[in-house]
Design a protein around this motif. Structure first.
Motif, PDB file in Angstrom:
ATOM      1  N   LEU A 155       4.326  29.481  -9.533  1.00  0.00           N
ATOM      2  CA  LEU A 155       5.378  28.483  -9.354  1.00  0.00           C
ATOM      3  C   LEU A 155       6.376  28.866  -8.269  1.00  0.00           C
ATOM      4  CD1 LEU A 155       6.827  25.893 -10.067  1.00  0.00           C
ATOM      5  CD2 LEU A 155       7.962  27.100 -11.946  1.00  0.00           C
ATOM      6  N   MET A 156       6.895  30.084  -8.302  1.00  0.00           N
ATOM      7  CA  MET A 156       7.912  30.461  -7.318  1.00  0.00           C
ATOM      8  C   MET A 156       7.331  30.553  -5.908  1.00  0.00           C
ATOM      9  SD  MET A 156      10.533  30.271  -9.049  1.00  0.00           S
ATOM     10  CE  MET A 156      11.607  30.653  -7.667  1.00  0.00           C
ATOM     11  N   GLU A 157       6.058  30.842  -5.813  1.00  0.00           N
ATOM     12  CA  GLU A 157       5.395  30.802  -4.504  1.00  0.00           C
ATOM     13  C   GLU A 157       5.443  29.378  -3.942  1.00  0.00           C
ATOM     14  OE1 GLU A 157       0.773  30.791  -2.923  1.00  0.00           O
ATOM     15  OE2 GLU A 157       1.291  32.062  -4.645  1.00  0.00           O
ATOM     16  N   PHE A 158       5.168  28.400  -4.792  1.00  0.00           N
ATOM     17  CA  PHE A 158       5.209  27.009  -4.355  1.00  0.00           C
ATOM     18  C   PHE A 158       6.641  26.567  -4.042  1.00  0.00           C
ATOM     19  CE2 PHE A 158       1.211  26.461  -7.088  1.00  0.00           C
ATOM     20  CZ  PHE A 158       0.376  26.747  -6.008  1.00  0.00           C
ATOM     21  N   ARG A 214      20.579  20.189  -7.137  1.00  0.00           N
ATOM     22  CA  ARG A 214      20.133  19.922  -8.506  1.00  0.00           C
ATOM     23  C   ARG A 214      18.671  20.316  -8.649  1.00  0.00           C
ATOM     24  NH1 ARG A 214      21.125  14.114 -11.276  1.00  0.00           N
ATOM     25  NH2 ARG A 214      23.241  14.968 -11.181  1.00  0.00           N
ATOM     26  N   ILE A 215      18.296  20.768  -9.846  1.00  0.00           N
ATOM     27  CA  ILE A 215      16.901  21.068 -10.159  1.00  0.00           C
ATOM     28  C   ILE A 215      16.421  20.063 -11.194  1.00  0.00           C
ATOM     29  CG2 ILE A 215      15.271  22.756 -11.093  1.00  0.00           C
ATOM     30  CD1 ILE A 215      18.529  24.063  -9.833  1.00  0.00           C
ATOM     31  N   ALA A 216      15.262  19.457 -10.944  1.00  0.00           N
ATOM     32  CA  ALA A 216      14.647  18.521 -11.882  1.00  0.00           C
ATOM     33  C   ALA A 216      13.292  19.080 -12.312  1.00  0.00           C
ATOM     34  CB  ALA A 216      14.463  17.153 -11.238  1.00  0.00           C
ATOM     35  N   VAL A 217      12.979  18.968 -13.596  1.00  0.00           N
ATOM     36  CA  VAL A 217      11.739  19.541 -14.108  1.00  0.00           C
ATOM     37  C   VAL A 217      11.129  18.614 -15.148  1.00  0.00           C
ATOM     38  CG1 VAL A 217      12.955  20.877 -15.907  1.00  0.00           C
ATOM     39  CG2 VAL A 217      10.695  21.615 -15.125  1.00  0.00           C
ATOM     40  N   THR A 218       9.813  18.522 -15.140  1.00  0.00           N
ATOM     41  CA  THR A 218       9.122  17.772 -16.185  1.00  0.00           C
ATOM     42  C   THR A 218       9.183  18.584 -17.486  1.00  0.00           C
ATOM     43  OG1 THR A 218       7.073  18.707 -15.281  1.00  0.00           O
ATOM     44  CG2 THR A 218       7.523  16.400 -14.808  1.00  0.00           C
ATOM     45  N   VAL A 219       9.478  17.889 -18.582  1.00  0.00           N
ATOM     46  CA  VAL A 219       9.669  18.578 -19.867  1.00  0.00           C
ATOM     47  C   VAL A 219       8.594  18.224 -20.885  1.00  0.00           C
ATOM     48  CG1 VAL A 219      12.159  18.819 -19.564  1.00  0.00           C
ATOM     49  CG2 VAL A 219      11.249  16.756 -20.675  1.00  0.00           C
ATOM     50  N   GLY A 220       7.582  17.462 -20.473  1.00  0.00           N
ATOM     51  CA  GLY A 220       6.518  17.092 -21.378  1.00  0.00           C
ATOM     52  C   GLY A 220       6.580  15.623 -21.734  1.00  0.00           C
ATOM     53  N   VAL A 268      10.383  24.734 -17.660  1.00  0.00           N
ATOM     54  CA  VAL A 268      11.741  24.630 -18.199  1.00  0.00           C
ATOM     55  C   VAL A 268      12.495  25.944 -18.014  1.00  0.00           C
ATOM     56  CG1 VAL A 268      13.081  24.371 -20.323  1.00  0.00           C
ATOM     57  CG2 VAL A 268      11.233  22.766 -19.810  1.00  0.00           C
ATOM     58  N   ALA A 269      11.830  27.056 -18.272  1.00  0.00           N
ATOM     59  CA  ALA A 269      12.480  28.361 -18.103  1.00  0.00           C
ATOM     60  C   ALA A 269      12.870  28.590 -16.641  1.00  0.00           C
ATOM     61  CB  ALA A 269      11.560  29.473 -18.592  1.00  0.00           C
ATOM     62  N   ALA A 270      11.990  28.220 -15.718  1.00  0.00           N
ATOM     63  CA  ALA A 270      12.286  28.398 -14.295  1.00  0.00           C
ATOM     64  C   ALA A 270      13.467  27.530 -13.874  1.00  0.00           C
ATOM     65  CB  ALA A 270      11.055  28.053 -13.462  1.00  0.00           C
ATOM     66  N   ALA A 271      13.485  26.276 -14.332  1.00  0.00           N
ATOM     67  CA  ALA A 271      14.586  25.374 -13.971  1.00  0.00           C
ATOM     68  C   ALA A 271      15.911  25.883 -14.513  1.00  0.00           C
ATOM     69  CB  ALA A 271      14.295  23.971 -14.502  1.00  0.00           C
ATOM     70  N   ARG A 272      15.906  26.336 -15.750  1.00  0.00           N
ATOM     71  CA  ARG A 272      17.144  26.859 -16.333  1.00  0.00           C
ATOM     72  C   ARG A 272      17.603  28.103 -15.607  1.00  0.00           C
ATOM     73  NH1 ARG A 272      15.504  26.580 -22.760  1.00  0.00           N
ATOM     74  NH2 ARG A 272      15.975  24.362 -23.124  1.00  0.00           N
ATOM     75  N   GLY A 273      16.665  28.988 -15.274  1.00  0.00           N
ATOM     76  CA  GLY A 273      17.028  30.217 -14.580  1.00  0.00           C
ATOM     77  C   GLY A 273      17.595  29.957 -13.197  1.00  0.00           C
ATOM     78  N   LEU A 274      16.969  29.046 -12.452  1.00  0.00           N
ATOM     79  CA  LEU A 274      17.464  28.714 -11.117  1.00  0.00           C
ATOM     80  C   LEU A 274      18.837  28.054 -11.195  1.00  0.00           C
ATOM     81  CD1 LEU A 274      14.181  27.371  -9.483  1.00  0.00           C
ATOM     82  CD2 LEU A 274      15.478  29.377  -8.740  1.00  0.00           C
ATOM     83  N   LEU A 333      21.107  28.438 -13.476  1.00  0.00           N
ATOM     84  CA  LEU A 333      22.098  29.444 -13.823  1.00  0.00           C
ATOM     85  C   LEU A 333      22.434  30.314 -12.615  1.00  0.00           C
ATOM     86  CD1 LEU A 333      23.760  30.790 -16.075  1.00  0.00           C
ATOM     87  CD2 LEU A 333      21.786  32.249 -16.549  1.00  0.00           C
ATOM     88  N   ALA A 334      21.404  30.737 -11.890  1.00  0.00           N
ATOM     89  CA  ALA A 334      21.627  31.609 -10.735  1.00  0.00           C
ATOM     90  C   ALA A 334      22.373  30.903  -9.612  1.00  0.00           C
ATOM     91  CB  ALA A 334      20.280  32.128 -10.220  1.00  0.00           C
ATOM     92  N   LEU A 335      22.093  29.604  -9.424  1.00  0.00           N
ATOM     93  CA  LEU A 335      22.706  28.858  -8.322  1.00  0.00           C
ATOM     94  C   LEU A 335      24.014  28.182  -8.709  1.00  0.00           C
ATOM     95  CD1 LEU A 335      19.478  27.107  -6.961  1.00  0.00           C
ATOM     96  CD2 LEU A 335      20.620  29.116  -6.002  1.00  0.00           C
ATOM     97  N   GLY A 336      24.286  28.120 -10.009  1.00  0.00           N
ATOM     98  CA  GLY A 336      25.479  27.414 -10.455  1.00  0.00           C
ATOM     99  C   GLY A 336      25.371  25.915 -10.251  1.00  0.00           C
ATOM    100  N   LYS A 337      24.143  25.396 -10.385  1.00  0.00           N
ATOM    101  CA  LYS A 337      23.893  23.965 -10.181  1.00  0.00           C
ATOM    102  C   LYS A 337      23.357  23.350 -11.470  1.00  0.00           C
ATOM    103  CE  LYS A 337      24.862  24.234  -5.770  1.00  0.00           C
ATOM    104  NZ  LYS A 337      26.037  23.564  -5.180  1.00  0.00           N
ATOM    105  N   ALA A 338      23.344  22.017 -11.519  1.00  0.00           N
ATOM    106  CA  ALA A 338      22.840  21.314 -12.697  1.00  0.00           C
ATOM    107  C   ALA A 338      21.314  21.285 -12.691  1.00  0.00           C
ATOM    108  CB  ALA A 338      23.377  19.885 -12.726  1.00  0.00           C
ATOM    109  N   ALA A 339      20.746  21.326 -13.888  1.00  0.00           N
ATOM    110  CA  ALA A 339      19.305  21.136 -14.071  1.00  0.00           C
ATOM    111  C   ALA A 339      19.108  19.971 -15.025  1.00  0.00           C
ATOM    112  CB  ALA A 339      18.653  22.396 -14.628  1.00  0.00           C
ATOM    113  N   VAL A 340      18.126  19.131 -14.739  1.00  0.00           N
ATOM    114  CA  VAL A 340      17.835  17.987 -15.595  1.00  0.00           C
ATOM    115  C   VAL A 340      16.353  17.981 -15.954  1.00  0.00           C
ATOM    116  CG1 VAL A 340      19.716  16.561 -14.699  1.00  0.00           C
ATOM    117  CG2 VAL A 340      17.472  16.460 -13.604  1.00  0.00           C
ATOM    118  N   GLY A 341      16.066  17.501 -17.160  1.00  0.00           N
ATOM    119  CA  GLY A 341      14.687  17.370 -17.603  1.00  0.00           C
ATOM    120  C   GLY A 341      14.266  15.912 -17.575  1.00  0.00           C
ATOM    121  N   VAL A 342      13.032  15.673 -17.173  1.00  0.00           N
ATOM    122  CA  VAL A 342      12.497  14.318 -17.078  1.00  0.00           C
ATOM    123  C   VAL A 342      11.157  14.271 -17.802  1.00  0.00           C
ATOM    124  CG1 VAL A 342      11.820  12.434 -15.536  1.00  0.00           C
ATOM    125  CG2 VAL A 342      13.600  14.040 -14.825  1.00  0.00           C
TER     126      VAL A 342
END
Length: 219
Positions: free
Chosen positions: A41-44, A61-67, A78-84, A86-95
């Protein structure tokens, strides 16, 4: 707004960088892996950022499919989106994966209702209907294929996704689980971070379960 979209909900693993002001995908990368999402994933992500001439610092913003979808893949995304986030101080949303699928179908056939269907294996299907404007007509469900065929026999709209042939038997099988990351990014850009927090959407229990009789008592 610059959105980083991540999808690991099925056999595919992909990332895209999207500019909501111009409605353009600036860069994307991914592959139909089957498995190994965590390793790639992080390579992509890096490849999508390079193709867009952006860095993580440019992401708003980070957007991620949640199922629904692959249990392992969803957890990875979901773990990658949350981690990014947190590290960037930006919002993450699940879709929802079904919402993303429907958004992609609507873009191809505008003006029609859509039934998004994902093959859940074991002769089951994840389904959700949306009106022509993309609003859900019901909650997402996991149904036996026979039940889905009966329930949506008279559906007046477009049926699509890897499970479409399980709902409408006259449709050819399309096993691809690749998600349109542009559709994911579009939905992620307008999602409300307060109500669309990235958390897994599971519609049934996991296929893999611990074997009974092999538990070791704690001392």
């Amino acid at each position: 707004m610059i959105v980083l979209a991540l999808d690991t909900s099925g056999s595919g693993c992909s990332a895209a960088v999207y500019d909501s002001e111009t409605a353009a995908v600036l860069g994307r990368s991914g592959a139909d892996l089957g498995k190994g999402h965590a390793e790639r994933l992080m390579e992509f992500v890096d490849e999508a950022l390079a193709a867009s001439s952006r860095t993580l610092a440019d992401i708003d913003r980070i957007a991620v499919t949640v199922g629904p979808g692959s249990f392992t893949g969803i957890r990875v995304g979901v773990a990658a989106a949350r981690g990014l986030a947190l590290a960037l101080g930006k919002a993450a949303v699940g879709v929802s994966t079904l919402a993303v699928l429907a958004e992609g179908l609507r873009a191809i056939t505008p003006g029609k209702a859509v039934l998004a269907a994902i093959d859940a294996k074991r002769d089951e299907v994840y389904v959700q209907a949306f009106d022509a404007a993309g609003h859900p007509l019901a909650d997402p469900q996991a149904l036996a294929a026979e039940t889905a065929r009966e329930r949506f026999a008279d559906f007046d709209g477009i049926i699509g996704g890897s499970g479409a042939h399980l709902v409408a038997t006259d449709m050819p099988a399309n096993p691809s689980e690749l998600i349109d990351v542009a559709a994911l990014a579009r939905l992620g850009a307008v999602a409300d971070p307060a109500s669309a927090k990235p958390k897994p959407l599971y519609l049934r229990g996991p296929d893999a379960k611990p074997q009974a009789g092999f538990a070791i008592a704690r001392a």
